[in-house]
Scaffold this active site. Sequence first.
Site, PDB file in Angstrom:
ATOM      1  N   CYS A 101     -24.339  20.877   7.876  1.00 41.85           N
ATOM      2  CA  CYS A 101     -24.762  19.747   8.705  1.00 41.85           C
ATOM      3  C   CYS A 101     -25.801  20.143   9.752  1.00 41.85           C
ATOM      4  O   CYS A 101     -26.609  19.322  10.166  1.00 41.85           O
ATOM      5  CB  CYS A 101     -23.546  19.100   9.365  1.00 41.85           C
ATOM      6  SG  CYS A 101     -22.521  18.223   8.152  1.00 41.85           S
TER       7      CYS A 101
ATOM      8  N   CYS B 260     -20.957  22.337  11.090  1.00 39.36           N
ATOM      9  CA  CYS B 260     -20.989  23.359  10.039  1.00 39.36           C
ATOM     10  C   CYS B 260     -22.422  23.716   9.666  1.00 39.36           C
ATOM     11  O   CYS B 260     -23.368  23.002  10.002  1.00 39.36           O
ATOM     12  CB  CYS B 260     -20.196  22.900   8.806  1.00 39.36           C
ATOM     13  SG  CYS B 260     -21.093  21.815   7.683  1.00 39.36           S
TER      14      CYS B 260
ATOM     15  N   ASP C 118       1.142  31.671  -3.268  1.00 39.02           N
ATOM     16  CA  ASP C 118       2.212  30.884  -3.855  1.00 39.02           C
ATOM     17  C   ASP C 118       2.966  31.788  -4.839  1.00 39.02           C
ATOM     18  O   ASP C 118       2.622  32.956  -5.029  1.00 39.02           O
ATOM     19  CB  ASP C 118       1.670  29.614  -4.510  1.00 39.02           C
ATOM     20  CG  ASP C 118       0.698  29.916  -5.638  1.00 39.02           C
ATOM     21  OD1 ASP C 118       0.609  31.088  -6.065  1.00 39.02           O
ATOM     22  OD2 ASP C 118       0.029  28.986  -6.098  1.00 39.02           O
TER      23      ASP C 118
ATOM     24  N   HIS D 175     -18.978  22.433   3.844  1.00 40.48           N
ATOM     25  CA  HIS D 175     -18.795  21.275   4.737  1.00 40.48           C
ATOM     26  C   HIS D 175     -17.390  20.686   4.627  1.00 40.48           C
ATOM     27  O   HIS D 175     -16.750  20.403   5.647  1.00 40.48           O
ATOM     28  CB  HIS D 175     -19.810  20.168   4.466  1.00 40.48           C
ATOM     29  CG  HIS D 175     -19.406  18.901   5.162  1.00 40.48           C
ATOM     30  ND1 HIS D 175     -19.616  18.700   6.507  1.00 40.48           N
ATOM     31  CD2 HIS D 175     -18.689  17.819   4.733  1.00 40.48           C
ATOM     32  CE1 HIS D 175     -19.077  17.543   6.872  1.00 40.48           C
ATOM     33  NE2 HIS D 175     -18.505  16.993   5.812  1.00 40.48           N
TER      34      HIS D 175
ATOM     35  N   ASP E 297      -2.091  23.047   2.505  1.00 40.54           N
ATOM     36  CA  ASP E 297      -3.147  23.597   1.653  1.00 40.54           C
ATOM     37  C   ASP E 297      -3.463  22.564   0.599  1.00 40.54           C
ATOM     38  O   ASP E 297      -2.583  21.785   0.207  1.00 40.54           O
ATOM     39  CB  ASP E 297      -2.690  24.883   0.946  1.00 40.54           C
ATOM     40  CG  ASP E 297      -1.855  24.570  -0.282  1.00 40.54           C
ATOM     41  OD1 ASP E 297      -0.671  24.232  -0.109  1.00 40.54           O
ATOM     42  OD2 ASP E 297      -2.380  24.623  -1.418  1.00 40.54           O
TER      43      ASP E 297
ATOM     44  N   CYS F 209     -20.512  16.912  12.818  1.00 42.93           N
ATOM     45  CA  CYS F 209     -20.034  18.183  12.271  1.00 42.93           C
ATOM     46  C   CYS F 209     -20.970  19.316  12.656  1.00 42.93           C
ATOM     47  O   CYS F 209     -22.187  19.163  12.667  1.00 42.93           O
ATOM     48  CB  CYS F 209     -19.925  18.066  10.745  1.00 42.93           C
ATOM     49  SG  CYS F 209     -19.373  19.576   9.949  1.00 42.93           S
TER      50      CYS F 209
END
Lengths: 390, 390
Positions: free
Chosen positions: A311, A308, A93, A337, A268, A306
Site C-alpha cells: 500500500c 504495508c 498442527d 497486504h 490461524d 494500510c
Amino acid sequence: MPVPGRFTIHARDGKARRATLHTAHGEIQTPVFMPVGTQGSVKAVGPDDLLQAGSQIILGNTYHLYLRPGDELVARRGGLHRFMSWDKPILTDSGGFQVFSLSTIRKISEKGVEFRSYLDGSKHFFSPEKAISIQQNLGSDIMMVLDECVGYGADREYTARSLERTTRWARRCREVHTPGADGQLMFGIIQGGFHEDLREESLGQLLEIPFEGYAIGGLSVGESTEDMYRILNHIGPRMPEEKPRYLMGVGTPMDILEGIESGVDMFDCVLPTRNARNGTLFTSQGKVNIKRAEFREDDGPLDPNCQCYTCRNFSRAYLRHLYTAREILSYRLNSLHNIAFFLELARQAREAIEGGRFAELKAHYQGIYGTDGRNQRKGGAHHKPKRRFG
Amino acid sequence: MPVPGRFTIHARDGKARRATLHTAHGEIQTPVFMPVGTQGSVKAVGPDDLLQAGSQIILGNTYHLYLRPGDELVARRGGLHRFMSWDKPILTDSGGFQVFSLSTIRKISEKGVEFRSYLDGSKHFFSPEKAISIQQNLGSDIMMVLDECVGYGADREYTARSLERTTRWARRCREVHTPGADGQLMFGIIQGGFHEDLREESLGQLLEIPFEGYAIGGLSVGESTEDMYRILNHIGPRMPEEKPRYLMGVGTPMDILEGIESGVDMFDCVLPTRNARNGTLFTSQGKVNIKRAEFREDDGPLDPNCQCYTCRNFSRAYLRHLYTAREILSYRLNSLHNIAFFLELARQAREAIEGGRFAELKAHYQGIYGTDGRNQRKGGAHHKPKRRFG
C-alpha cells in the site's frame, strides 16, 4: 526470560482478553493472528515480508513437512526455525486435519491413522506418539495433539465416540512429552461437532490432562455461520481462563472478531494468503477484487489506511496489471497486504480491549463486512476437509 | 544535475572502459548489467529486492507494455517509473525484437511492421514513429530505435537490404524526437548479421544520425559462440569512443566479460531471471542446479561469496526444498540471487578496469565458467527469435 507457557492477562473487555504468551522464541501479544506456512514457507512471502508486516508467530503443517522434506531432515538442519530462517515462534498442527482432508484413502483405529500420501500415494501411519515425535523434530514452540476432525454432517453417535478417542490420543501425546521439555508447549484440541453437550464433554475430559493451552477444532468445516458461532460462543467462554485459547483454521475478519469476543486468543487461517492469490484483497473499506476493470486506472493505494509495503508503494492500477499479466510479484504483493490486514485487525483488537472499546471495534467492522462472516469465507477456509470421515 | 546523455570515461584497461552515464533518473556506473522487467516487473522480484541487490537501471519491454496494460494507460499513471515504483533509470527496447520473435504473423514494409498480438491475435502496426511515441508515453530514460533483428541464417543480400531499412527507420525515429527532449535519450542499433563489412556499413550509416548511444543488435540469435564473439570483437571497438555502447540481449557471464573486453558498457538479458525460475543458479564457484539431490542436506549458502538476501539467510537445502515443493518464494529467492550475481560481476569488472586487472578477472571466470559462453546459454537468451524473418 520468562518460562515458556507463561500466560499473563493484562486486560479484559467482556469475555475478550488481552494477554501475553511466552514461548521459547519470544513472547506473543494476544489476540494474535498466525499466518500459515504450510510447507515451510508462508506462500509467496519471505521472512522479511512477514517481519515487516508485524507477524509474531507463524504456523507450520506437520503433515506436509513430514512428507516433504521430511521432519528428520528438518531436525538435522537444526529445526524448522533455522531451516526457514524464522526466529520468532512457530506453532505446528498435528497433521491430523490434513490426513482426514487430503488423503483419499485412510484407515482409523485406536492405534492411529493409516493414510496415503497426497504426493505419491505411498502408505504412512500417524499415531499420537508419532505426531508428537514429528513436531519435536520440527522444534516448534507450540505442538498440537493428534485429533480426529469430524466433518460437518457426522452423526451424533460417531461424533461422541470419536471425541473420546481424541481424548485418549491427547493423553498419549502428553505422556510422551514431559510438560516444559525443550521449551515446547502442547495444546489439547476440543472436538464434539455441533453439539454443545459433546463439546463440554470433550473439554471436560481434556482438562484432566495438563496442557499449556486448549484449542477448538472441527469448526469451519462446511457449517453455517450460525452453527459455527453457536458452538464458538458456547465453548469459548468455558475454556480455562488462565490458559491460551486457540480457534483452529478460522477465519474471516468477522469470524476472528466473533472469536475474540468469545474469549479466544489465537487464530490461524489460509484465507488471507489463498484469497490474495485469487486477487481477493481485504481492506479497511471492505473486500476488493483487484481483477475488476474499475481498477484499471485507479491511482489510489489498495487501502489508504494500510501501512504495508504494497500500500505504501503501488497503486490499484499496478496491482491489477500484475494480476492480469500473471506476474509472480502479484502473489507476493497481494499476500503481503492481506497478511498485514489480518495482523492489523488483531492489533486493533488488542488496543480496543485495553481501552474497553472492543464492542465498538466489532460494530465498526460489521458495518464494513456485514454480520455474516461467511460472506468473506469464499475461497475455502483452512479447516474444511474435502472428504468427511466417519 | 549533469545533462542526461553526458558520458564520462574514468578509466581504460585495453579496450574495456569504466564510465558514468547520466540520465534523467540519475547516473549509471558502467559496465552495467540491466535486469529485464518485461511487463513492468522484473519477474518474481520487487523494486525493494532490486534496490537491495544493487540494480542501477532496469529494462522495460515496449511490445509487452504497449499490448498490456497499454502505453497510454501507463502515461496517464505518470509513466513507467511511477507505475512500477522504480525511481532509477529505465531503458525500453523498441518492441521490434518481440514483433519478430513473438508474433506468428507479421508483414514488414518500408512504413513499418504489421503484426498480431501474442495475447489475443489482434492486429497492430509499429512504425518507427509509433515505437518512439510508445516509449515517450512510458517515459523511459533510454529509448531504442525500431530495428529489424535479422535471424541467424538470413542470407547476405536480405541482411544488407534490411540494415539499410533499419537505418532509414532509425533516422525517422530521431526526426520525431529532438535530442534531449524530456530528458529521454535515444540509441541507434547496429545490424548486419554475421558479416563484418555489413556491420561496419550499418555503423557508418548510423553515425550520421545524432544518437546519444549505440547498440549492437542481432547477436545471440542462434549462432555459435565463435560467430558471436567474432562480430562482437570486430564491431565493439569500432563504435564511437565518446558514447555508451550497449550489447542487446546478451548474455552469459562469459559473454558479458567478452563484451566488456571489446569495449561494451551496457548489457541486458533474461538469462538470470529465467534460469532462476528453472532452478539454475549462477555462483562464484560455477553453475548450481538447485534441484539436484546432492543439495538435500546441504546447510551451506548457495554462494559463500555472495551478500544477497538469499545467500545471507537460506541454505541450499532450504532452496532445494522450496524448488521441489514449487513454493512461490523459490522464484523470488532464486531470481534475487541470480540478479545479484550478474550485478556483482559487473561491479567486479568496474573495479578490475580501474585497477588495470580486467584480463585477470576474465581469466578467473574462465577458470570457473569455461571459455565458451554458450555452455551457460542454455535456457534461451533474450535475443533469440523463435521464428526467423526474411
